[in-house]
Motif scaffolding. Structure first.
Motif, mmCIF file in Angstrom:
data_model
loop_
_atom_site.group_PDB
_atom_site.id
_atom_site.type_symbol
_atom_site.label_atom_id
_atom_site.label_comp_id
_atom_site.label_asym_id
_atom_site.label_seq_id
_atom_site.Cartn_x
_atom_site.Cartn_y
_atom_site.Cartn_z
ATOM 1 N N LYS A 146 0.831 -1.196 0.000
ATOM 2 C CA LYS A 146 0.000 0.000 0.000
ATOM 3 C C LYS A 146 0.870 1.252 0.000
ATOM 4 C CE LYS A 146 -3.357 2.617 2.744
ATOM 5 N NZ LYS A 146 -4.096 2.726 4.015
ATOM 6 N N GLY A 147 0.512 2.186 -0.865
ATOM 7 C CA GLY A 147 1.223 3.451 -0.917
ATOM 8 C C GLY A 147 2.334 3.506 -1.945
ATOM 9 N N ALA A 148 2.588 2.397 -2.663
ATOM 10 C CA ALA A 148 3.666 2.399 -3.651
ATOM 11 C C ALA A 148 3.414 3.428 -4.747
ATOM 12 C CB ALA A 148 3.820 1.002 -4.254
ATOM 13 N N ASP A 149 2.140 3.579 -5.131
ATOM 14 C CA ASP A 149 1.817 4.552 -6.178
ATOM 15 C C ASP A 149 2.045 5.985 -5.708
ATOM 16 O OD1 ASP A 149 -0.266 4.203 -4.348
ATOM 17 O OD2 ASP A 149 -1.802 4.824 -5.772
ATOM 18 N N VAL A 150 1.701 6.271 -4.458
ATOM 19 C CA VAL A 150 1.903 7.617 -3.922
ATOM 20 C C VAL A 150 3.397 7.898 -3.743
ATOM 21 C CG1 VAL A 150 1.386 9.177 -2.008
ATOM 22 C CG2 VAL A 150 -0.355 7.563 -2.796
ATOM 23 N N GLU A 151 4.131 6.906 -3.282
ATOM 24 C CA GLU A 151 5.582 7.059 -3.170
ATOM 25 C C GLU A 151 6.196 7.399 -4.528
ATOM 26 O OE1 GLU A 151 9.327 4.055 -2.619
ATOM 27 O OE2 GLU A 151 7.713 3.842 -1.150
ATOM 28 N N ALA A 152 5.744 6.724 -5.567
ATOM 29 C CA ALA A 152 6.246 7.002 -6.915
ATOM 30 C C ALA A 152 5.888 8.424 -7.339
ATOM 31 C CB ALA A 152 5.677 5.981 -7.897
ATOM 32 N N SER A 153 4.704 8.892 -6.948
ATOM 33 C CA SER A 153 4.312 10.276 -7.264
ATOM 34 C C SER A 153 5.246 11.273 -6.593
ATOM 35 C CB SER A 153 2.872 10.525 -6.808
ATOM 36 O OG SER A 153 1.942 9.789 -7.557
ATOM 37 N N PHE A 154 5.535 11.051 -5.318
ATOM 38 C CA PHE A 154 6.426 11.969 -4.605
ATOM 39 C C PHE A 154 7.793 12.021 -5.288
ATOM 40 C CE2 PHE A 154 4.072 11.039 -0.342
ATOM 41 C CZ PHE A 154 3.005 11.809 -0.771
ATOM 42 N N ARG A 155 8.289 10.860 -5.705
ATOM 43 C CA ARG A 155 9.580 10.840 -6.405
ATOM 44 C C ARG A 155 9.500 11.640 -7.704
ATOM 45 N NH1 ARG A 155 14.450 7.699 -7.404
ATOM 46 N NH2 ARG A 155 14.977 8.030 -9.595
#
Length: 566
Positions: free
Chosen positions: A75-84
């Motif tokens: 969970k949250g991998a997509d949001v982490e990728a967005s932040f990057r």
């Protein structure tokens, strides 16, 4: 009647943080975070501001990486990728990172204190993947770009003559660098404290050197440190200061680390003195003021970022040999940092019929605020009327503190496995269970043969007993560790003691507070605070939160536009 208290659960705190980090973002702008939360407005809202695409994308990147690692969740991998993706946009002159041109942003600039967050995030990317060429290029160019922008003070021209400076001394001419105008002395952040705000990057620079052997980063760190400790005149001879605690303690962490890598004890000693000064203004359970000597202490609030900095400084001091900092590390994480997190949103007035704007959302704020951290807490309560009741900056830093502690609950060497903290955790080598604050024990169930040790803490009574598989044993106590000789795979080693309820009264935040302690945990704090009372740790009693309906709000409540607070 036996009273039962909630046990500290670091993973549960991390889980709530992950909820906030993945909820309080804007899908219309690739999950850009919301810094501003109008939690006391009726209806409540979340709104964008310039800093969302500056320090926040960097600190929230580190935060989400931290909690996802603790939880081991996808969970949250997509949001982490967005932040990057956000971090990797908008790079410009001198290797600096700027922000995108959003409707709510005006002057586009790079702030040096924000570059501390950016470099720290790049360091974390490289720690997790040393082959990340894009992160390496950005980190290298940022360090070299900043190095070219500094002023080096070489000569002291005094009334009695000219003298060469014996050390490198670096400072930046301003605290902002305009994307379209460079250093413009007519434009500034208005925060003051130029030297310490710009010096916040000290820790990230030392980490950069440690990870990459970047000599330019080390040179820049030494020059900034020398400026801060000398001609800036920011600290007095006892390392006391007037100003921003978050900046000063993050600098202290950098000084301690710099002292270790440069083998210069004076940097370590100065960092420790800054820590000790802030510790003298803080509570035993981790309430840390946002500013030192700026307001009367009874007007101070706790910015959770400051607790994170104290915890990080503890980790650096422990590496430098100050084992007494294990106690602060433990007390701070499980008490005030834990209490400053919002765990229930029923006090929030919500109106899901309100139409969103390009910068503002009203949707489900009562649910989305769960897991956020306060930037405006008293020891016993969170203020709802303060500007930073929930602070985007604290949401980025507190989860990093969780990771710093989580990684140190257990330490292993070829010779010994050590349980450092009374926090439940399981690894491939051991499963740690604790009884606090209900029972006084730490139990380690080992999964392989070897020597096991449990760290002793000052709050433990003088009489402590040790056992292996329920059988009493004698332990050697050495360097604060109770050492169990070779333990067989599958055995359970235990440290136990009587656990009493102890009252401790102290002066903090301009008032007198009495903590009700059981071992390392404050289970109640007197007097009780409001509106969001903290330290409600009785598991057998419902938590007290103000209802939104008591403030004229509530789900589905719809006010006429002229009545709404803006």
């Amino acid at each position: 009647m036996t009273v039962v208290y909630d046990k500290y659960d670091l993973r549960a705190t991390a889980s709530r943080a992950l909820h906030y980090l993945t909820s309080m973002v804007d899908p219309d702008y690739d999950n850009l975070p919301y810094w501003l939360i109008g939690i006391n407005e009726n209806p409540a809202w979340a709104e964008h501001c310039r800093v969302d695409d500056a320090e926040l994308v960097a600190s929230w990147y580190e935060a989400i990486v931290s909690v996802r690692d603790i939880l081991g969740e996808e969970k949250g991998a997509d949001v982490e990728a967005s932040f990057r993706r956000h971090i990797m946009k908008s790079w410009g002159e001198h290797g600096l990172r700027y922000h995108e041109d959003y409707p709510w942003s005006k002057t586009n600039h790079s702030s040096f204190h924000e570059m501390a967050y950016i470099l720290s995030a790049l360091n974390r990317m490289l720690a997790n993947n040393p082959d990340d060429k894009e992160a390496e290029r950005r980190a290298s160019e940022l360090v070299r770009g900043m190095r070219k922008l500094i002023i080096q003070r070489k000569t002291k021209t005094f009334w009695s003559g000219d003298y060469e400076e014996p050390e490198v001394i670096y400072e930046f001419p301003n605290d902002v660098y305009l994307r379209d105008g460079g250093f413009d002395q007519s434009c500034h952040t208005g925060r003051g404290e130029l030297s310490i705000r710009n010096g916040m990057m000290l820790h990230a620079l030392t980490v950069r050197y440690d990870q990459a052997g970047d000599e330019i980063a080390l040179d820049l760190a030494i020059g900034i440190a020398n400026h801060l400790l000398g001609v800036s005149r920011y600290f007095n001879w006892k390392m006391e200061f007037f100003g921003h605690v978050h900046s000063a303690v993050w600098v202290a962490s950098g000084l301690v680390r710099l002292g270790r890598i440069a083998k210069e004890s004076r940097y370590i000693e100065k960092g420790k003195a800054i820590y000790d000064y802030v510790r003298s203004l803080s509570s035993s359970f981790g309430w840390v003021p946002e500013y030192a000597q700026w307001h009367p202490m009874d007007e101070e609030h706790c910015e959770t970022c400051c607790i994170k900095d104290m915890i990080e400084c503890c980790t650096e001091l422990i590496e430098a040999g100050y084992d007494e900092c294990w106690n602060d590390l433990n007390l701070f994480i499980r008490n005030q940092l834990e209490e400053n997190q919002v765990k229930d949103g029923k006090f929030v007035a919500v109106d899901n019929t309100q139409e969103a704007t390009v910068a503002r959302t009203y949707q489900d704020i009562d649910e989305r605020v769960i897991g956020g951290w306060s930037g405006g807490a008293l020891p016993n309560s969170i203020s709802l009327s303060r500007f930073r009741s929930i602070a985007g900056c604290c949401v980025g830093t507190a989860p990093q503190a969780l990771k710093l502690v989580w990684d140190r609950v257990i330490s292993e060497t070829p010779d010994m496995l050590v349980v450092n903290l009374p926090i439940e955790k399981e690894t491939e080598s051991v499963s740690v269970e604790v009884g606090y604050p209900n029972e006084g024990y730490i139990c380690a169930k080992v999964k392989q043969d070897g020597v096991v040790a449990i760290r002793l803490h000052p709050w433990m009574p003088e009489k402590v007993t040790f056992s292996v598989d329920g059988n009493p044993v004698e332990c050697r106590v050495e360097n604060g560790l109770a050492i169990f000789p070779t333990v067989s795979e599958g055995s359970a080693v235990e440290l136990s003691h009587e656990l009493e309820t102890v009252e401790h009264t102290e002066e903090v935040a301009g008032g007198e507070y009495t903590g009700i302690w059981r071992g390392p945990d404050v289970v109640d704090l007197l007097p009780h605070g409001d509106p969001l009372r903290l330290y409600q740790r009785r598991a057998d009693m419902p938590k007290e939160y103000p209802e939104a309906s008591q403030r004229g709000g509530g789900k589905g409540f719809n006010m006429a536009p002229t009545e709404q607070k803006r």
